[in-house]
Design a protein around this motif. Structure first.
Motif, PDB file in Angstrom:
ATOM      1  N   VAL A  21       0.865  -1.182   0.000  1.00 33.95           N
ATOM      2  CA  VAL A  21       0.000   0.000   0.000  1.00 33.95           C
ATOM      3  C   VAL A  21       0.900   1.231   0.000  1.00 33.95           C
ATOM      4  CG1 VAL A  21      -1.822   1.271   1.200  1.00 33.95           C
ATOM      5  CG2 VAL A  21      -1.791  -1.232   1.309  1.00 33.95           C
ATOM      6  N   ILE A  35      -2.870   9.424  -5.021  1.00 38.91           N
ATOM      7  CA  ILE A  35      -3.702   8.236  -5.267  1.00 38.91           C
ATOM      8  C   ILE A  35      -3.108   7.048  -4.508  1.00 38.91           C
ATOM      9  CG2 ILE A  35      -2.485   7.825  -7.467  1.00 38.91           C
ATOM     10  CD1 ILE A  35      -5.058   6.436  -8.491  1.00 38.91           C
ATOM     11  N   ILE A  37      -2.196   3.282  -4.152  1.00 36.93           N
ATOM     12  CA  ILE A  37      -1.817   2.298  -5.160  1.00 36.93           C
ATOM     13  C   ILE A  37      -1.361   0.995  -4.491  1.00 36.93           C
ATOM     14  CG2 ILE A  37       0.038   1.798  -6.849  1.00 36.93           C
ATOM     15  CD1 ILE A  37      -2.090   3.574  -8.087  1.00 36.93           C
ATOM     16  N   VAL A  54      -2.274   2.356 -13.205  1.00 36.79           N
ATOM     17  CA  VAL A  54      -3.363   3.277 -12.852  1.00 36.79           C
ATOM     18  C   VAL A  54      -4.484   3.127 -13.871  1.00 36.79           C
ATOM     19  CG1 VAL A  54      -4.025   5.684 -12.469  1.00 36.79           C
ATOM     20  CG2 VAL A  54      -1.747   4.922 -11.816  1.00 36.79           C
ATOM     21  N   PHE A  86      -6.751   8.727   0.290  1.00 38.53           N
ATOM     22  CA  PHE A  86      -6.339   8.933  -1.101  1.00 38.53           C
ATOM     23  C   PHE A  86      -6.956   7.894  -2.054  1.00 38.53           C
ATOM     24  CE2 PHE A  86      -3.184  11.600   1.010  1.00 38.53           C
ATOM     25  CZ  PHE A  86      -3.255  12.734   0.209  1.00 38.53           C
ATOM     26  N   ALA A  87      -7.813   7.030  -1.524  1.00 42.41           N
ATOM     27  CA  ALA A  87      -8.575   6.113  -2.389  1.00 42.41           C
ATOM     28  C   ALA A  87      -9.996   6.616  -2.609  1.00 42.41           C
ATOM     29  CB  ALA A  87      -8.605   4.718  -1.765  1.00 42.41           C
ATOM     30  N   PRO A  89     -12.766   8.550  -4.308  1.00 43.48           N
ATOM     31  CA  PRO A  89     -12.920   9.206  -5.608  1.00 43.48           C
ATOM     32  C   PRO A  89     -13.627  10.554  -5.441  1.00 43.48           C
ATOM     33  CG  PRO A  89     -14.533   7.451  -5.368  1.00 43.48           C
ATOM     34  CD  PRO A  89     -13.731   7.468  -4.096  1.00 43.48           C
ATOM     35  N   TYR A 158      -7.023  -3.598   5.243  1.00 40.39           N
ATOM     36  CA  TYR A 158      -5.627  -3.297   5.551  1.00 40.39           C
ATOM     37  C   TYR A 158      -5.139  -4.229   6.653  1.00 40.39           C
ATOM     38  CZ  TYR A 158      -6.689   0.871   2.900  1.00 40.39           C
ATOM     39  OH  TYR A 158      -7.084   1.714   1.903  1.00 40.39           O
TER      40      TYR A 158
HETATM   41  C1  LIG Z   1      -5.409  -0.639  -1.201  1.00 45.24           C
HETATM   42  C2  LIG Z   1      -5.778   0.036  -2.505  1.00 45.24           C
HETATM   43  C3  LIG Z   1      -5.002  -0.165  -3.626  1.00 45.24           C
HETATM   44  C4  LIG Z   1      -5.325   0.439  -4.844  1.00 45.24           C
HETATM   45  N1  LIG Z   1      -4.522   0.233  -5.922  1.00 45.24           N
HETATM   46  C5  LIG Z   1      -4.814   0.839  -7.104  1.00 45.24           C
HETATM   47  C6  LIG Z   1      -3.946   0.673  -8.231  1.00 45.24           C
HETATM   48  O1  LIG Z   1      -2.919  -0.019  -8.186  1.00 45.24           O
HETATM   49  N2  LIG Z   1      -4.285   1.314  -9.391  1.00 45.24           N
HETATM   50  C7  LIG Z   1      -5.416   2.101  -9.487  1.00 45.24           C
HETATM   51  O2  LIG Z   1      -5.667   2.665 -10.553  1.00 45.24           O
HETATM   52  N3  LIG Z   1      -6.247   2.288  -8.425  1.00 45.24           N
HETATM   53  C8  LIG Z   1      -5.969   1.677  -7.243  1.00 45.24           C
HETATM   54  N4  LIG Z   1      -6.788   1.864  -6.164  1.00 45.24           N
HETATM   55  C9  LIG Z   1      -7.984   2.713  -6.318  1.00 45.24           C
HETATM   56  C10 LIG Z   1      -7.659   4.211  -6.263  1.00 45.24           C
HETATM   57  O3  LIG Z   1      -6.911   4.545  -5.111  1.00 45.24           O
HETATM   58  C11 LIG Z   1      -8.985   5.005  -6.265  1.00 45.24           C
HETATM   59  O4  LIG Z   1      -9.814   4.503  -7.276  1.00 45.24           O
HETATM   60  C12 LIG Z   1      -8.781   6.484  -6.468  1.00 45.24           C
HETATM   61  O5  LIG Z   1      -9.865   7.169  -5.910  1.00 45.24           O
HETATM   62  C13 LIG Z   1      -8.797   6.898  -7.924  1.00 45.24           C
HETATM   63  O6  LIG Z   1      -7.994   8.027  -8.070  1.00 45.24           O
HETATM   64  P1  LIG Z   1      -8.499   9.476  -8.522  1.00 45.24           P
HETATM   65  O7  LIG Z   1      -8.869  10.167  -7.232  1.00 45.24           O
HETATM   66  O8  LIG Z   1      -7.265  10.029  -9.155  1.00 45.24           O
HETATM   67  O9  LIG Z   1      -9.656   9.343  -9.464  1.00 45.24           O
HETATM   68  C14 LIG Z   1      -6.480   1.266  -4.933  1.00 45.24           C
HETATM   69  C15 LIG Z   1      -7.274   1.482  -3.794  1.00 45.24           C
HETATM   70  C16 LIG Z   1      -6.932   0.864  -2.593  1.00 45.24           C
HETATM   71  C17 LIG Z   1      -7.792   1.112  -1.380  1.00 45.24           C
END
Ligand SMILES: Cc1cc2nc3c(=O)[nH]c(=O)nc-3n(C[C@H](O)[C@H](O)[C@H](O)COP(=O)(O)O)c2cc1C
Length: 181
Positions: A21, A35, A37, A54, A86-87, A89, A158
């Motif tokens: 994470v 974001i 990831i 992404v 940061f996850a 939207p 988590y």
């Molecule tokens: C633990 C975790 C891992 C994530 N990994 C990814 C990832 O590798 N790639 C991705 O596009 N979104 C991933 N996400 C989703 C983004 O964090 C989420 O969709 C985000 O709000 C999108 O970004 P934005 O605010 O730029 O639209 C993950 C979310 C969580 C909770």
């Protein structure tokens, strides 16, 4: 032609694979974002390369494509709320950072306070991967701070890292070279 793999089944299977994470941040003169990831990994040692994927629908996708720099924040156990934050939207960049202590570095990248490690990267390449893009970053600087325990994402929640598995306490796997049949 075999049936395509069902997306829900694919997701369920991938939930069994723990992921790291990290929070990746990027910015320019007018905008900044972060974001969460899970697809982060190291790729090459010489030069030091990392990668992550992404989704094209993320707000961060376009900003990452435009930014030639970004920062990878490795979070510790006491920063899991950042991963959640940061996850989310639909937040603007301003809303994302208004209550998150951070500094803006000389390249316009937001750097979050008190994380475990930061990998400062320049964009090395961006490869298309169907509904995602694969971003490759070259690590140009490292910032290791206090190690607060690693965070994993597993089965949609988590987790901290559990106890060490002592493979030497399990019976060895017989190799064909040992002659047993
Ligand atoms: C633990 C975790 C891992 C994530 N990994 C990814 C990832 O590798 N790639 C991705 O596009 N979104 C991933 N996400 C989703 C983004 O964090 C989420 O969709 C985000 O709000 C999108 O970004 P934005 O605010 O730029 O639209 C993950 C979310 C969580 C909770």
């Amino acid at each position: 032609m075999p049936d395509p793999v069902d997306a829900t089944e694919f997701r369920l299977t991938m939930r069994r694979v723990p992921s790291p994470v990290v929070v990746i941040t990027m910015g320019n003169e007018s905008e900044m974002r972060g974001i969460t990831i899970g697809s982060f990994t190291s790729v090459s040692l010489d030069p030091p390369l990392i990668s992550f994927n992404v989704t094209r629908s993320a707000q961060s996708h376009q900003l990452l494509q435009e930014a030639d720099r970004f920062a990878v924040h490795v979070i510790g156990e006491s920063q899991v709320h950042l991963a959640n934050h940061f996850a989310k939207p639909h937040l603007t960049g301003e809303e994302q950072f208004e209550n998150v202590p951070h500094q803006i570095n000389a390249h316009g990248t937001p750097i979050i306070d008190d994380v475990t490690s930061i990998l400062h990267c320049v964009c090395h390449d961006v490869l298309p991967a169907e509904d995602h893009s694969l971003f490759l970053g070259r690590v140009v600087d490292l910032d290791d701070r206090v190690d607060d325990g690693a965070v994993l994402y597993y089965q949609s929640s988590y987790r901290s890292v559990g106890s060490e598995l002592r493979s030497s306490l399990l019976p060895p796997v017989n190799s064909s070279a040992s002659g047993s049949s």
